[in-house]
Design a protein around this motif. Structure first.
Motif, PDB file in Angstrom:
ATOM      1  N   ILE A 127      10.965   8.009  -2.961  1.00 57.87           N
ATOM      2  CA  ILE A 127      11.478   7.116  -1.913  1.00 57.87           C
ATOM      3  C   ILE A 127      10.282   6.623  -1.093  1.00 57.87           C
ATOM      4  N   MET A 128      10.316   5.352  -0.719  1.00 60.50           N
ATOM      5  CA  MET A 128       9.123   4.763  -0.090  1.00 60.50           C
ATOM      6  C   MET A 128       9.459   3.879   1.095  1.00 60.50           C
ATOM      7  N   ASP A 129       8.487   3.760   1.978  1.00 59.49           N
ATOM      8  CA  ASP A 129       8.561   2.854   3.134  1.00 59.49           C
ATOM      9  C   ASP A 129       7.113   2.427   3.352  1.00 59.49           C
ATOM     10  N   ASP A 130       6.671   1.438   2.550  1.00 61.76           N
ATOM     11  CA  ASP A 130       5.250   1.104   2.439  1.00 61.76           C
ATOM     12  C   ASP A 130       4.865  -0.123   3.268  1.00 61.76           C
ATOM     13  N   PRO A 131       3.703  -0.112   3.924  1.00 63.03           N
ATOM     14  CA  PRO A 131       3.228  -1.297   4.645  1.00 63.03           C
ATOM     15  C   PRO A 131       2.754  -2.361   3.655  1.00 63.03           C
ATOM     16  N   VAL A 132       2.887  -3.609   4.060  1.00 60.37           N
ATOM     17  CA  VAL A 132       2.479  -4.762   3.236  1.00 60.37           C
ATOM     18  C   VAL A 132       1.565  -5.647   4.073  1.00 60.37           C
ATOM     19  N   HIS A 189       0.859  -1.199   0.000  1.00 64.15           N
ATOM     20  CA  HIS A 189       0.000   0.000   0.000  1.00 64.15           C
ATOM     21  C   HIS A 189       0.893   1.246   0.000  1.00 64.15           C
ATOM     22  N   ASP A 190       0.635   2.146  -0.939  1.00 65.85           N
ATOM     23  CA  ASP A 190       1.466   3.349  -1.024  1.00 65.85           C
ATOM     24  C   ASP A 190       0.579   4.592  -0.945  1.00 65.85           C
ATOM     25  N   ALA A 194       4.834  -7.017   6.728  1.00 67.58           N
ATOM     26  CA  ALA A 194       6.177  -6.641   6.267  1.00 67.58           C
ATOM     27  C   ALA A 194       6.119  -5.189   5.801  1.00 67.58           C
ATOM     28  N   ARG A 195       7.283  -4.677   5.369  1.00 71.19           N
ATOM     29  CA  ARG A 195       7.293  -3.345   4.743  1.00 71.19           C
ATOM     30  C   ARG A 195       8.130  -3.441   3.460  1.00 71.19           C
ATOM     31  N   VAL A 196       7.800  -2.599   2.481  1.00 67.24           N
ATOM     32  CA  VAL A 196       8.636  -2.508   1.288  1.00 67.24           C
ATOM     33  C   VAL A 196       9.359  -1.169   1.357  1.00 67.24           C
TER      34      VAL A 196
END
Lengths: 164, 164
Positions: B57-62, B24-25, B74-76
């Motif tokens: 730049i991203m730090d997205d929840p999974v 999710h972004d 997890a996170r991406v």
């Protein structure tokens, strides 16, 4: 689980696949939007005289011969950034993408490219489609440079892990 | 020394590990600092109409299901940059990071992501922890796009080299 790290051996003279490609790059100069194939998204910081910090995104045509006007057989998409303070030097992430009747798939060349050297070896870290799970080495040679406007690089591709 | 490069065979239908994740972004828009999970550090250059040059730049929840509010497994973390002049197209480097009782470790998806295509295969180039030395293929499908604010991507992970 048992995983012994195994010291594998490799015959560099016998890649499972080998071919040569030529990449053509036309740098965006503000006036050539239609023809440009790459553009700097960050300009040099002024740290030294070798473009340190310059970050270029690219989508370059690739031909089988050295002629820029030949029909492209693939494209190289990705980026490169300059990190040298005492000389020109770049880190690159180049995915070679094939979308033709002969080949469908891609593989990625990634790592340190001291492009002032006559030839440079870089790892090929993975692939998909016709190049699924591949690994190998790309030897880069700068064929031609036209100031900061155009450069052509020969990519001598040697795949040592082939699954297709 | 010996060992020719080995033409290995790979049964694409039998990965050693397979699972599906949903990323999710939420793009930073200047006002949503608390909720945003990604942000452009470089804006489009204006070379064509498809965001060429934009670098995010991203730090997205999974999550395991498609619900953004489900507990992330997890996170991406990583980035993607737009390199298309004639269409939307991006180059990505996404590390999937697990830090839960079930899984501890990470693996990296990297390469060309023509995200306007229904599905895209990208290589998984390496991993650590539970995913040590892994390699495989990630098939990406865009589940949902909400303008430039939010997108959800299905990651169908197929690992063909497993050591854990």
């Amino acid at each position: 689980y048992t995983v012994s790290s195994f010291q594998k051996s490799l015959d560099l003279a016998k890649p499972c696949k080998r071919f040569v490609l030529h990449l053509h790059d036309i740098a965006y100069d503000g006036d050539n939007a239609a023809n440009a194939t790459s553009a700097a998204i960050v300009n040099p910081l002024g740290l030294g005289d070798f473009s340190f910090g310059k970050f270029v995104i690219m989508d370059d045509p690739v031909t089988m011969d050295q002629n820029y006007l030949s029909k492209p057989v693939a494209r190289v998409q990705g980026f490169f950034c300059y990190h040298g303070k005492a000389t020109y030097d770049a880190w690159i992430a180049w995915t070679v993408v094939f979308n033709s009747t002969q080949h469908k798939g891609a593989f990625t060349i990634m790592g340190e490219n001291p492009f002032m050297e006559p030839t440079r070896d870089l790892p090929i870290v993975g692939g998909t489609g016709d190049f699924i799970m591949t690994r190998g080495i790309a030897t880069l040679t700068t064929d031609h440079i036209d100031g900061s406007k155009y450069f052509r690089v020969k990519l001598d591709i040697k795949l040592y892990e082939c699954y297709h």
